[in-house]
Every structure is written in C-alpha cells, then in structure tokens.
Scaffold this motif. Structure first.
Motif, PDB file in Angstrom:
ATOM      1  N   TYR A 115     -14.270  -4.573  16.092  1.00 37.47           N
ATOM      2  CA  TYR A 115     -14.344  -4.885  17.517  1.00 37.47           C
ATOM      3  C   TYR A 115     -14.829  -3.668  18.304  1.00 37.47           C
ATOM      4  O   TYR A 115     -14.746  -2.527  17.843  1.00 37.47           O
ATOM      5  N   ASP A 116     -15.331  -3.946  19.508  1.00 40.36           N
ATOM      6  CA  ASP A 116     -15.750  -2.870  20.413  1.00 40.36           C
ATOM      7  C   ASP A 116     -14.664  -2.540  21.433  1.00 40.36           C
ATOM      8  O   ASP A 116     -14.595  -1.419  21.925  1.00 40.36           O
ATOM      9  N   GLU A 163     -19.756   3.310  21.704  1.00 41.99           N
ATOM     10  CA  GLU A 163     -20.826   2.508  22.294  1.00 41.99           C
ATOM     11  C   GLU A 163     -20.337   1.810  23.561  1.00 41.99           C
ATOM     12  O   GLU A 163     -21.034   1.764  24.577  1.00 41.99           O
ATOM     13  N   PHE A 164     -19.122   1.271  23.512  1.00 43.70           N
ATOM     14  CA  PHE A 164     -18.553   0.608  24.684  1.00 43.70           C
ATOM     15  C   PHE A 164     -18.352   1.625  25.805  1.00 43.70           C
ATOM     16  O   PHE A 164     -18.633   1.333  26.985  1.00 43.70           O
ATOM     17  N   ARG A 167     -21.571   2.395  27.561  1.00 44.63           N
ATOM     18  CA  ARG A 167     -21.973   1.313  28.466  1.00 44.63           C
ATOM     19  C   ARG A 167     -21.113   1.320  29.731  1.00 44.63           C
ATOM     20  O   ARG A 167     -21.610   1.068  30.837  1.00 44.63           O
ATOM     21  N   MET A 187     -19.437  -7.556  24.812  1.00 47.24           N
ATOM     22  CA  MET A 187     -19.401  -7.090  23.431  1.00 47.24           C
ATOM     23  C   MET A 187     -18.264  -7.780  22.677  1.00 47.24           C
ATOM     24  O   MET A 187     -17.719  -8.792  23.133  1.00 47.24           O
ATOM     25  N   ARG A 188     -17.874  -7.238  21.537  1.00 46.83           N
ATOM     26  CA  ARG A 188     -16.874  -7.906  20.693  1.00 46.83           C
ATOM     27  C   ARG A 188     -15.477  -7.470  21.136  1.00 46.83           C
ATOM     28  O   ARG A 188     -15.103  -6.313  20.983  1.00 46.83           O
ATOM     29  N   GLN A 189     -14.715  -8.422  21.665  1.00 44.53           N
ATOM     30  CA  GLN A 189     -13.408  -8.115  22.229  1.00 44.53           C
ATOM     31  C   GLN A 189     -12.301  -8.859  21.489  1.00 44.53           C
ATOM     32  O   GLN A 189     -12.504  -9.938  20.947  1.00 44.53           O
TER      33      GLN A 189
END
Length: 311
Positions: A115-116, A163-164, A167, A187-189
């Motif tokens: 996950y992000d 990465e998160f 952003r 993103m992937r949460q």
C-alpha cells in the motif's frame, strides 16, 4: 537495502507529553530492525517543548527539530515535518499518546503489503460525552458538505511511503485540509484498526471552535455545495415572492378589501437583505480563499533547524 522510517510529529505546547512520547517510541523501536528518525515540527510553542526536544537531541542523533517562526497551524507544521523527513516510510503521529506507539510495528507490516497509505481507524474512542458529540457533529458536517469518504473513526496515526509523501508536498495550496489532500492523492490505500487511549497529559488543542473552523476550511476547499445551495435558495425565494405578490393581488382585487401596510413591507425587505448578506458572505469566503491562494506565499516559515542538514 534497509528502509528508513520517519516519524513526523507536529507539536504545540506539549511539554507534559513530549518526553514520555519519545521514551515510548524508543522502547518500541529499540529492539526492532527498523532504522528510524523522529522529526518534530514545533508550531510556535510558548512553553518548554522546544527546550525539552533540544535536550533529547543532545543524546540522540535520530531526533530532529523544525521550529516554525510563529503559530501557522497544525496542517503547516505537518507539512514542514514531511518536508524535512528523509524516510522511505513516514508515520504521522501526535505526541499525546492517544494513538499508542506499540502500533508502529503493525503499521510497518501493513504498508509493506504494497500500500501507499494506511489510515489508522480506532477500535473504540476514549472521550467524554461532550467531546464525542462535538466529534460526531464535525464528521457529520464534513460528510454532508464535502462528500469525502474518510474512514471512521479516523485516527491521527497513519503511514505512507516516499512516493505518497512527494505527491503530498506537490500540493501547494495554503488552505490545507490534510485528510482531503490525502484522499485526493488517492493511490493504494488501506485501513488498520488500532487501540485508542486517553490523552497522556494536558488538554487537546482542538476544541469545538477549532474543529468548526477546520470543517469550514474543508468545505470551502472541497465543496461547491454552499454556492449551489445559495443559488437554489435564491431561485426558491424569487418564485415564492412572485407567488406571494400574485396571491395578494388576487385577494385584494376579488375577495378581501385590506390595507397593505409598512410592517409587511419592512419584514419582507429585512428578510431579503438578510438573505443577500448571507450569500454574499458565502461568496466572499470563496473569493477570500482564491485571494489567499493567488499570493503564492510559502506554506511555512522556519526559525531554526536542529540536527537537520539542508539539501
């Protein structure tokens, strides 16, 4: 390659909690294989918070401190901490220990599933009836006006990857509703249920008035509903006023002989002026936000950096 964990912690007048927070974090991470740093962002404290953190830095090189020039607000302080954090993973926490440090390992395990962003969701909330009622009112207002599908009951504690974080830092608006930005990034949460404890010491800096201001900022940042409501109410008032004039005219001409007096006229004008001022206020709030953003001022001003190397 071993990953670095950055704990990003905004602080404001937390002298009663800060040493216990650092101690508990150390206890949790001392025997782990995780390399970590503690990045505090002080939001203009006027107690001994800064002095206590500086004393800890003398004995622990993993602690870092960003001192803002004045009280910017928690959102700016968090942004400052994220800006100077170097970790591959960033864990956002408050120093009041309501979200316990013993949950850190579970957050790391969860985000390593791919996950992000992992939100903490409290299993239960230890709060007074009044505080609980205020919190429910706050989230109800957000739900109605913004449509943000935030997990509930949301904890402060959450972890995200580099990465998160990058952003997040690319969002330059000065009116920063953190949860809204996080949801907008997407993103992937995932969510992780965690324990919740009473505040270790002191009092919460987020009273009902501050929560209302935060809700107002969130609405202005993420919703056009107030403007749409103003338009709809305006249309309804125009239609009903025309119907009222038509009804009075018909009654006066064909059914009832009555005198149309000043009181009804004054009440009508009073109501109309009040509605106009209300909606001008709504429009003015949006215009004020636009003006604030148009100045492109820095999100925060730092007074001093301790144990931080600027790149």
């Amino acid at each position: 390659m071993e990953k670095l964990l950055s704990l990003v912690v905004p602080v404001y007048n937390e002298e009663e909690c800060i040493l216990e927070f650092i101690s508990q974090v150390r206890t949790e991470l001392v025997n782990s294989s995780v390399s970590y740093e503690l990045v505090f962002a002080d939001d203009g404290s006027n107690d001994n918070t800064v002095c206590l953190i500086r004393d800890e830095i003398e004995n622990d090189s993993r602690i870092r401190l960003v001192e803002l020039s004045y009280n910017h607000g928690k959102q700016a302080a968090l942004t400052a901490a994220v800006t100077y954090a170097k970790g591959d993973y960033l864990l956002y926490m408050d120093p009041d220990l309501q979200d316990p440090p013993e949950e850190i390992a579970r957050f790391i395990s969860k985000i390593e599933e791919g996950y992000d962003l992992v939100f903490g969701v409290r299993e239960s909330v230890e709060a007074s009836f009044v505080a609980s009622a205020f919190s429910k009112a706050f989230w109800f207002i957000l739900d109605v006006f913004t449509g943000l599908k935030l997990p509930r009951p949301l904890a402060v504690m959450r972890i995200f990857n580099r990465e998160f974080a990058n952003r997040f830092l690319s969002y330059k608006e000065s009116n920063r509703f953190i949860e809204g930005i996080f949801m907008h990034i997407g993103m992937r949460q995932a969510t992780l249920k965690i324990k919740h404890r009473p505040r270790f010491a002191g009092v919460s800096k987020y009273n009902f008035a501050r929560k209302l201001r935060l809700a107002k900022d969130a609405i202005l940042d993420y919703s056009e509903l107030p403007l749409k409501l103003a338009t709809r109410v305006g249309i309804i008032l125009v239609i009903t006023s025309l119907l009222a004039v038509l009804t009075l005219t018909i009654l006066r001409l064909f059914f009832i002989d009555f005198q149309l007096g000043w009181p009804s006229l004054i009440c009508t004008l009073w109501f109309g002026f009040g509605i106009n001022l209300l909606f001008l206020g709504v429009i003015g709030s949006y215009v004020g936000k636009i003006y604030s953003e148009s100045k492109h001022r820095p999100l925060f001003s730092t007074q001093r950096l301790t144990n931080i190397k600027q790149s």
